[in-house]
Write an enzyme that holds these catalytic residues in place. Structure first.
Site, PDB file in Angstrom:
ATOM      1  CB  SER A  53      46.706  38.281 103.564  1.00  0.00           C
ATOM      2  OG  SER A  53      47.746  37.500 102.996  1.00  0.00           O
TER       3      SER A  53
ATOM      4  CE1 TYR B 151      42.828  34.850 102.082  1.00  0.00           C
ATOM      5  CE2 TYR B 151      45.130  34.674 101.444  1.00  0.00           C
ATOM      6  CZ  TYR B 151      44.165  34.865 102.409  1.00  0.00           C
ATOM      7  OH  TYR B 151      44.540  35.078 103.717  1.00  0.00           O
TER       8      TYR B 151
END
Length: 269
Positions: free
Chosen positions: A142, A155
């Protein structure tokens, strides 16, 4: 055994979103498929549609990669099935809540899937691919891997692990037939956002990329031999400059003395 000369691609998190697009695109390219996700019904429906449309062999394997027993079964498949030539590590969850608002048990479950499961599947596939002299591992990371301020910090840390692991694999094993790629999507129009706590409809439309476009860009990056693909980044020179700066620091990160700017007095017994 695979009927395709390209071999079989095993895709995790394949029942919807990015994983389902990868499954369709890889079948279009001529790969047979093994589709892994928790929802057997959704997997079976997707597999039937892909097989009918492309004529490729498509197997389904229902597994919860957060469960050690299920995960080990997928590991064993990657290690033992010589037809598998590609692993797409796509399964994962995210979080959008700030650290102080996030549930720590949910954070641990996220690490177990986004980090531990990806690492274990990679460790199952990489030695097998090296032994066979070829294989590709695509790790879906990501943009938070390099921009941890954007979303939840745990995350971001998990996706930074994915990027670092991919870079290390390339450094160690690229000359042994293993091809690796880290894909760093920005906001992508999938169910990920609702699960993470912020429905995609709440995001500005100008930052959200359709899943089809994201995967197509990622595959174009793979074809181009990119180690790191950032589908939304307009100017690749920015990434090259970022990476060049990182490489320039490497020789100076470990030395026998602190840097002069810290003005540390010499040690004396």
């Amino acid at each position: 055994m695979s009927l395709s000369p390209l071999g079989t691609a095993l895709v995790t998190g394949a029942s919807s979103g990015i994983g389902a697009v990868y499954a369709n695109r890889l079948a279009d390219r001529g790969h047979d498929l093994i589709l892994v996700a928790r929802n057997r019904g959704k997997l079976a429906g997707l597999a039937a549609r892909i097989a009918d449309r492309t004529g490729r062999s498509v197997e389904v394997f229902a597994a919860d990669l957060g469960d050690k027993t299920d995960r080990r079964a997928v590991e064993n498949m990657l290690a033992s099935d010589a037809s598998i030539t590609m692993l797409v590590n796509n399964a994962g969850v995210g979080a959008t809540a700030p650290l102080l608002s996030a549930d720590v048990d949910a954070m641990e479950r996220m690490i177990d899937l986004d980090v531990t499961a990806l690492m274990r599947l990679t460790y199952a596939a990489a030695p097998a691919f090296v032994a066979r002299g070829r294989g590709t591992i695509v790790n879906i990371a990501s943009i938070v891997a390099i921009g941890p301020e954007i979303l939840n910090g745990v995350y971001g840390g998990a996706k930074a692990f994915v990027l670092a692991l991919t870079q290390s694999l390339h450094h160690e094993l690229a000359d042994k037939g293993l091809r690796v790629q880290a894909v760093l999507p920005g906001a992508t129009a999938t169910d990920f956002w609702g699960t993470a706590g912020t429905p995609v409809e709440h995001l500005p439309g100008e930052i959200v990329m359709p899943a089809d476009a994201m995967v197509d860009a990622a595959l174009a990056g793979l074809d181009a031999g990119e180690l790191v693909t950032i589908p939304a980044l307009p100017d690749a020179a920015q990434w090259h400059a970022y990476e060049a700066a990182r490489q320039a620091m490497l020789p100076n990160l470990s030395r026998s003395e602190p840097a002069a700017r810290y003005h540390v007095a010499p040690f004396s017994a």
